[in-house]
Write an enzyme that holds these catalytic residues in place. Sequence first.
Site, mmCIF file in Angstrom:
data_model
loop_
_atom_site.group_PDB
_atom_site.id
_atom_site.type_symbol
_atom_site.label_atom_id
_atom_site.label_comp_id
_atom_site.label_asym_id
_atom_site.label_seq_id
_atom_site.Cartn_x
_atom_site.Cartn_y
_atom_site.Cartn_z
ATOM 1 N N HIS A 82 -8.335 -17.530 -5.136
ATOM 2 C CA HIS A 82 -8.314 -18.947 -4.772
ATOM 3 C C HIS A 82 -7.675 -19.065 -3.404
ATOM 4 C CE1 HIS A 82 -8.142 -23.282 -5.311
ATOM 5 N NE2 HIS A 82 -6.930 -23.242 -4.780
ATOM 6 N N ASP A 161 -8.215 -32.353 -15.409
ATOM 7 C CA ASP A 161 -7.927 -32.222 -13.977
ATOM 8 C C ASP A 161 -8.907 -33.050 -13.156
ATOM 9 O OD1 ASP A 161 -6.593 -31.016 -11.614
ATOM 10 O OD2 ASP A 161 -8.622 -30.295 -11.269
ATOM 11 N N ARG A 168 -5.305 -39.261 -8.540
ATOM 12 C CA ARG A 168 -4.281 -38.938 -7.535
ATOM 13 C C ARG A 168 -4.802 -39.146 -6.128
ATOM 14 N NH1 ARG A 168 -3.502 -33.116 -8.687
ATOM 15 N NH2 ARG A 168 -2.107 -33.167 -6.901
ATOM 16 N N SER A 183 -2.791 -28.270 -11.280
ATOM 17 C CA SER A 183 -4.216 -28.562 -11.085
ATOM 18 C C SER A 183 -4.992 -27.282 -10.734
ATOM 19 C CB SER A 183 -4.342 -29.609 -9.961
ATOM 20 O OG SER A 183 -5.653 -29.677 -9.476
ATOM 21 N N LYS A 187 -7.477 -24.660 -13.576
ATOM 22 C CA LYS A 187 -8.873 -24.238 -13.379
ATOM 23 C C LYS A 187 -8.984 -22.721 -13.348
ATOM 24 C CE LYS A 187 -8.782 -27.329 -10.073
ATOM 25 N NZ LYS A 187 -8.918 -28.368 -9.059
#
Length: 437
Positions: A82, A161, A168, A183, A187
């Site tokens: 990520h 999420d 948000r 968050s 995932k």
Amino acid sequence: MRAVDLIAAKRDGGEHAPGEIEFLVAGFVAGEISPEQMAAWCMAVVLRGLTDAEVFALCAAMVASGDTVDLAPVGRICVDKHSTGGVGDKVTIALAPLVAACGVPVAKMSGRGLGHTGGTLDKLESIPGYRIGVEVEEFVALVADVGCAVIAQSRSLVPADAALYALRDVTATVPAPGLIASSVMSKKLAAGAVAMVLDVKAGDGAFCRTVDGARELARLMHRIGEDAGRRVFCEITAMDAPLGLAIGNALEVAEAFAILAGNGPADATEVVLGSAADLLALAGVGDPEGTVGRAVSTGAAIAQAERWIAAQGGDPAVVSRPWDVLERAPVRQVVTAPRDGYVEAAHALAIGLAAMRLGAGRARKEDAIDHAVGIVLAARPGDAVTAGQPLAEVHARDAASAERTAAEVAAAFVIADSVPPPAPLRIETVGTIAGRV
Ligand code: URA
């Protein structure tokens, strides 16, 4: 239990029990807790923060809101990566086939770009035919049979999420480390990989402007992953200038495959090879750097990229002959150095915003993007330049947008009289890898 009492408790600096956080998340997803109340709770969190125990509970409650991917049928340790996002970050497109070519399966769900940062899905969609909307069953089969798959985040994973992030986004409650970490990690945990590298970008073009902020986010995400029994290694990398030379979807795809052929820009190559070696080490592969180097030098990484692109519906010729397959923008305009000197800065945020306005990115989620347009840098921080020498080339749809973008890109460069001090690209790491010094 009442949501209003939990909001008041957080407003006053209290700590929630895990069951209270589960109540909030499950109630919000079920429509029993209103968006107004959830937004008020998020704002209280922005102002008061979350303890690590609360972050773990929030992440677990979000994972529990949907399905999770079972990668056991692949039969080997699967890895994921990520990035918190930056300008010119095409790392996934090179990293996934490179790691797969070294025998470690890569299972990656990705997102779209918003604002000045690009998204991997948008980049891959510049390859005609490439399918991002793959069902979870096929995703697992692709990882098992082909060695890697990069698809859109499945809607059945972490619905909490999706709803909370959208809330948000419009209530100025994104910037809280605990909310961001839970968050992102919800995932990653739901997507099933046992081991993952998280690239937390720090700098002007990144979500975290400072190394301290990036370190805090990395620390939290690392702890969530370890708490959930995953192997997590975080790298904090610089995002003051774009990564690599290409910014823009098709342009970045071409550059990602050039990295696999050993012809990529030094900085992007350093991040790709470094992260690949770290993923191999996490998966228990010996001599990770040597293994990665051989995958590039023997052409195995290129062959793996061709298999991957073909399996997801794209033309594999894009890997070795990208411009036979990708669309090129019709208008080019060169940006030149105004004087002799050294490039002190090529501001990532300004260049990312210029690329977005040109059409390579989107200001709002619903905006369409133009895959062909973008900016290619010709000089990077530290380079000596002479007056009139190209600093960048704008690839545009028409002359007016080329002209406007060229002025924006010129303003993003700072030319100084002396060479700037070298700044590290891979700034620091968070976490350890078993058996590695
Ligand atoms: N990216 C995410 O996925 N979640 C956040 O909260 C922020 C960035």
